[in-house]
Design a protein around this motif. Sequence first.
Motif, mmCIF file in Angstrom:
data_model
loop_
_atom_site.group_PDB
_atom_site.id
_atom_site.type_symbol
_atom_site.label_atom_id
_atom_site.label_comp_id
_atom_site.label_asym_id
_atom_site.label_seq_id
_atom_site.Cartn_x
_atom_site.Cartn_y
_atom_site.Cartn_z
ATOM 1 N N ASN A 209 0.854 -1.091 0.047
ATOM 2 C CA ASN A 209 0.007 -0.002 -0.153
ATOM 3 C C ASN A 209 0.993 1.149 0.132
ATOM 4 O OD1 ASN A 209 -2.345 -1.658 0.266
ATOM 5 N ND2 ASN A 209 -2.051 -1.953 2.326
ATOM 6 N N ASP A 210 0.005 2.412 -0.131
ATOM 7 C CA ASP A 210 0.815 3.744 -0.148
ATOM 8 C C ASP A 210 1.673 3.991 1.181
ATOM 9 O OD1 ASP A 210 -0.271 4.125 -2.534
ATOM 10 O OD2 ASP A 210 -1.978 5.223 -1.735
ATOM 11 N N ASP A 211 1.432 3.502 2.363
ATOM 12 C CA ASP A 211 1.884 3.514 3.739
ATOM 13 C C ASP A 211 3.096 2.578 3.631
ATOM 14 O OD1 ASP A 211 0.198 1.558 3.896
ATOM 15 O OD2 ASP A 211 -0.614 2.354 5.713
ATOM 16 N N GLY A 212 3.048 1.568 2.822
ATOM 17 C CA GLY A 212 4.381 0.618 2.862
ATOM 18 C C GLY A 212 3.949 -0.785 3.651
ATOM 19 N N SER A 213 2.741 -0.686 4.036
ATOM 20 C CA SER A 213 2.129 -1.968 4.550
ATOM 21 C C SER A 213 1.723 -2.588 3.518
ATOM 22 C CB SER A 213 0.934 -1.692 5.658
ATOM 23 O OG SER A 213 0.070 -1.000 4.736
ATOM 24 N N VAL A 214 1.813 -4.187 3.914
ATOM 25 C CA VAL A 214 1.469 -5.317 2.674
ATOM 26 C C VAL A 214 0.303 -5.958 3.352
ATOM 27 C CG1 VAL A 214 2.287 -7.453 1.725
ATOM 28 C CG2 VAL A 214 4.060 -5.715 2.289
ATOM 29 N N THR A 215 -0.732 -6.291 2.354
ATOM 30 C CA THR A 215 -1.780 -6.717 2.631
ATOM 31 C C THR A 215 -2.367 -7.513 1.596
ATOM 32 O OG1 THR A 215 -3.238 -4.895 1.737
ATOM 33 C CG2 THR A 215 -2.770 -4.739 4.284
ATOM 34 N N GLU A 216 -3.142 -8.777 1.976
ATOM 35 C CA GLU A 216 -3.497 -9.778 0.729
ATOM 36 C C GLU A 216 -4.865 -9.124 0.494
ATOM 37 O OE1 GLU A 216 -2.797 -13.564 -1.060
ATOM 38 O OE2 GLU A 216 -1.445 -12.569 0.437
ATOM 39 N N GLN A 217 -4.963 -8.990 -0.786
ATOM 40 C CA GLN A 217 -6.107 -8.222 -1.509
ATOM 41 C C GLN A 217 -6.523 -9.034 -2.738
ATOM 42 O OE1 GLN A 217 -5.985 -4.020 -1.793
ATOM 43 N NE2 GLN A 217 -4.583 -3.824 -0.410
ATOM 44 N N PRO A 218 -7.617 -8.821 -3.057
ATOM 45 C CA PRO A 218 -8.182 -9.604 -4.323
ATOM 46 C C PRO A 218 -7.688 -8.690 -5.523
ATOM 47 C CG PRO A 218 -9.931 -9.458 -2.930
ATOM 48 C CD PRO A 218 -9.051 -8.764 -2.344
ATOM 49 N N VAL A 219 -6.994 -9.100 -6.541
ATOM 50 C CA VAL A 219 -6.447 -8.384 -7.622
ATOM 51 C C VAL A 219 -7.232 -8.940 -8.946
ATOM 52 C CG1 VAL A 219 -4.408 -8.163 -8.839
ATOM 53 C CG2 VAL A 219 -4.394 -7.893 -6.087
ATOM 54 N N VAL A 220 -6.927 -8.100 -10.082
ATOM 55 C CA VAL A 220 -7.544 -8.494 -11.350
ATOM 56 C C VAL A 220 -6.511 -7.920 -12.047
ATOM 57 C CG1 VAL A 220 -9.296 -7.720 -13.226
ATOM 58 C CG2 VAL A 220 -10.004 -8.006 -10.471
ATOM 59 N N ARG A 221 -6.069 -9.087 -12.828
ATOM 60 C CA ARG A 221 -4.922 -8.766 -13.831
ATOM 61 C C ARG A 221 -5.680 -8.674 -15.278
ATOM 62 N NH1 ARG A 221 -2.652 -12.262 -17.036
ATOM 63 N NH2 ARG A 221 -3.286 -14.105 -15.567
ATOM 64 N N PHE A 222 -5.270 -7.582 -16.036
ATOM 65 C CA PHE A 222 -5.875 -7.565 -17.416
ATOM 66 C C PHE A 222 -4.571 -7.780 -18.375
ATOM 67 C CE2 PHE A 222 -7.984 -4.406 -14.680
ATOM 68 C CZ PHE A 222 -9.273 -4.558 -14.952
ATOM 69 N N GLY A 223 -4.379 -9.204 -18.693
ATOM 70 C CA GLY A 223 -3.569 -9.747 -19.453
ATOM 71 C C GLY A 223 -2.047 -9.283 -19.009
ATOM 72 N N LEU A 224 -1.172 -8.909 -19.617
ATOM 73 C CA LEU A 224 0.150 -8.536 -18.943
ATOM 74 C C LEU A 224 0.456 -7.233 -19.099
ATOM 75 C CD1 LEU A 224 2.417 -11.401 -21.048
ATOM 76 C CD2 LEU A 224 1.438 -11.444 -18.614
ATOM 77 N N PHE A 225 -0.805 -6.309 -19.157
ATOM 78 C CA PHE A 225 -0.474 -4.960 -19.371
ATOM 79 C C PHE A 225 -0.834 -3.994 -17.857
ATOM 80 C CE2 PHE A 225 -2.184 -6.476 -23.279
ATOM 81 C CZ PHE A 225 -1.273 -6.303 -23.965
ATOM 82 N N SER A 226 -2.026 -4.588 -17.382
ATOM 83 C CA SER A 226 -2.271 -3.517 -16.037
ATOM 84 C C SER A 226 -2.924 -4.654 -15.140
ATOM 85 C CB SER A 226 -3.349 -2.428 -16.400
ATOM 86 O OG SER A 226 -2.740 -1.571 -17.265
ATOM 87 N N ALA A 227 -2.868 -4.353 -13.778
ATOM 88 C CA ALA A 227 -3.440 -4.834 -12.868
ATOM 89 C C ALA A 227 -4.066 -3.778 -11.770
ATOM 90 C CB ALA A 227 -2.398 -5.632 -11.839
ATOM 91 N N ALA A 228 -5.206 -4.192 -11.024
ATOM 92 C CA ALA A 228 -5.908 -3.509 -10.243
ATOM 93 C C ALA A 228 -6.591 -4.096 -9.027
ATOM 94 C CB ALA A 228 -7.005 -2.460 -10.945
ATOM 95 N N THR A 229 -6.726 -3.375 -8.031
ATOM 96 C CA THR A 229 -7.552 -4.139 -6.724
ATOM 97 C C THR A 229 -8.843 -4.021 -7.054
ATOM 98 O OG1 THR A 229 -7.248 -2.063 -5.525
ATOM 99 C CG2 THR A 229 -5.493 -3.629 -5.397
ATOM 100 N N GLU A 230 -9.743 -4.732 -6.525
ATOM 101 C CA GLU A 230 -11.217 -4.763 -6.521
ATOM 102 C C GLU A 230 -11.759 -3.322 -5.840
ATOM 103 O OE1 GLU A 230 -12.990 -8.088 -5.193
ATOM 104 O OE2 GLU A 230 -12.404 -9.348 -6.833
ATOM 105 N N GLN A 231 -10.988 -2.762 -5.096
ATOM 106 C CA GLN A 231 -11.348 -1.358 -4.512
ATOM 107 C C GLN A 231 -11.007 -0.187 -5.613
ATOM 108 O OE1 GLN A 231 -9.374 -3.448 -2.692
ATOM 109 N NE2 GLN A 231 -11.020 -4.166 -1.316
ATOM 110 N N GLY A 232 -10.461 -0.602 -6.692
ATOM 111 C CA GLY A 232 -10.458 0.465 -7.510
ATOM 112 C C GLY A 232 -9.117 1.129 -7.753
#
Length: 452
Positions: A179-202
């Motif tokens: 995350n932005d504050d440096g913490s690491v959390t397990e989150q659901p992730v959406v991967r769009f091919g090999l181009f981009s990835a995003a969390t389900e929070q947007g």
Amino acid sequence: MIKQMVIGGLLGAGAVVVQATEVPHNLDGLLQEVRQFSSADEVVNRQREQLFDADLKQQQVLLAKSEQRLQAAATEQERLKNAFDANDLKLAEMESLIQQRAGQLGEVFGVVKEEAGELRSVLEDSLANAEYPGRADTLAFTDSKRVPSLRELETLWYQLQLEMMASGRISRFNAPVVNDDGSVTEQPVVRFGLFSAATEQGDYLSWDIQQQSLTVLPTQPDGAMPQLLAYLSGASNEIQIDPTRGQLFRLLDRQPKLFERVQQGGEVGYMILALGALGLLVAVLQMLNMLYSEVKVRAQLNRADRLSQDNALGRVLLAVTKHNLTQEQRELKVDEAILQELPGIERGQSFVKLLAAVAPLLGLLGTVIGMIATFQSITLYGTSDPKLMAGGISQALITTVLGLVVAIPLLFCHSYLAARGRRMTQILQEKSLGLLADTQPAHMDEVFERAA
């Protein structure tokens, strides 16, 4: 005899003669002491000799042991050398045997290792590593001189096919996200091919190659979150992706915002914006004033028989309400009244024009100051980093941009105010002189009396 020599010596020296019984006693004691000292020295010498003999024997023992170890080391060295030569010869024979058995397959294995090495670097940079971690380690045989096994060849084919399939697939999985504050959390992730990835929070993510982890982008694309959330919920089929595999999204963090651009201009930039705001305020107030005056003048034109002091045209016509004035005198009075109205009509135009001319000059001043600072940085740090020069020049040109941004609207405002002012003056001249020309002096006196 000794006693006689001692007594004679003492007498010859003029010393006092001692008793004969005491001299022999003292000499015997002295002799006894000398003998004791000699015996003690002999004992000490014998002890030292014994110590020297013990040390000599110990040194001889150590020397013998050292010679034995040296001999053993020489023997071991000779054995290892013989073993190394034997292994080297055996290795050469084995390599020759491999080449003989491989035959033309040696080139095939070379191509396989080369392709595996290239694929390994691709897998390390691939966004699919977030879903399939550790894929590059399965191609470690590229660093080995041995012939790849059948299983390793199948692994190469499998990883290549998996990378091709991942490039055209939208996949959802859980992965650790920084995350932005440096913490690491397990989150659901959406991967769009090999181009981009995003969390389900947007939030869009970037792939950190060194850390092999997903990181939230510090600067998100404009309007990306609502569009991303709408896509994830199924309300939309449109989504933003980065065709450069994260390069464009990472550049968003380097692109300054509008306020950051203004901050780069420094004090000169703030001064330009302050003068621009002041000029626009004066221009807007004068525009409102002229619009109000035009409305009053139009109202006066609709009721020409009733003159009023609340508009410019009425004040011009009321200036000639005195009786016993000739037509020429009335015209001169009208001109005088129009000249009195001009300051109110042209109020603020000169100030706006001045600010429009000063703003670019202040921008040029800020540019010169920024270039001086840039050359000072070059003097201190040299020209080894082109980004240093580009960044300094970019900051220096911000003030020029601000000056032009302020000057252009002020020029339009001045042109608009001048045109409306000329129009107002023309209306005053046209209507007042036209009314005087169409009306007889006697009749004008009656009109002015009713208006008064």
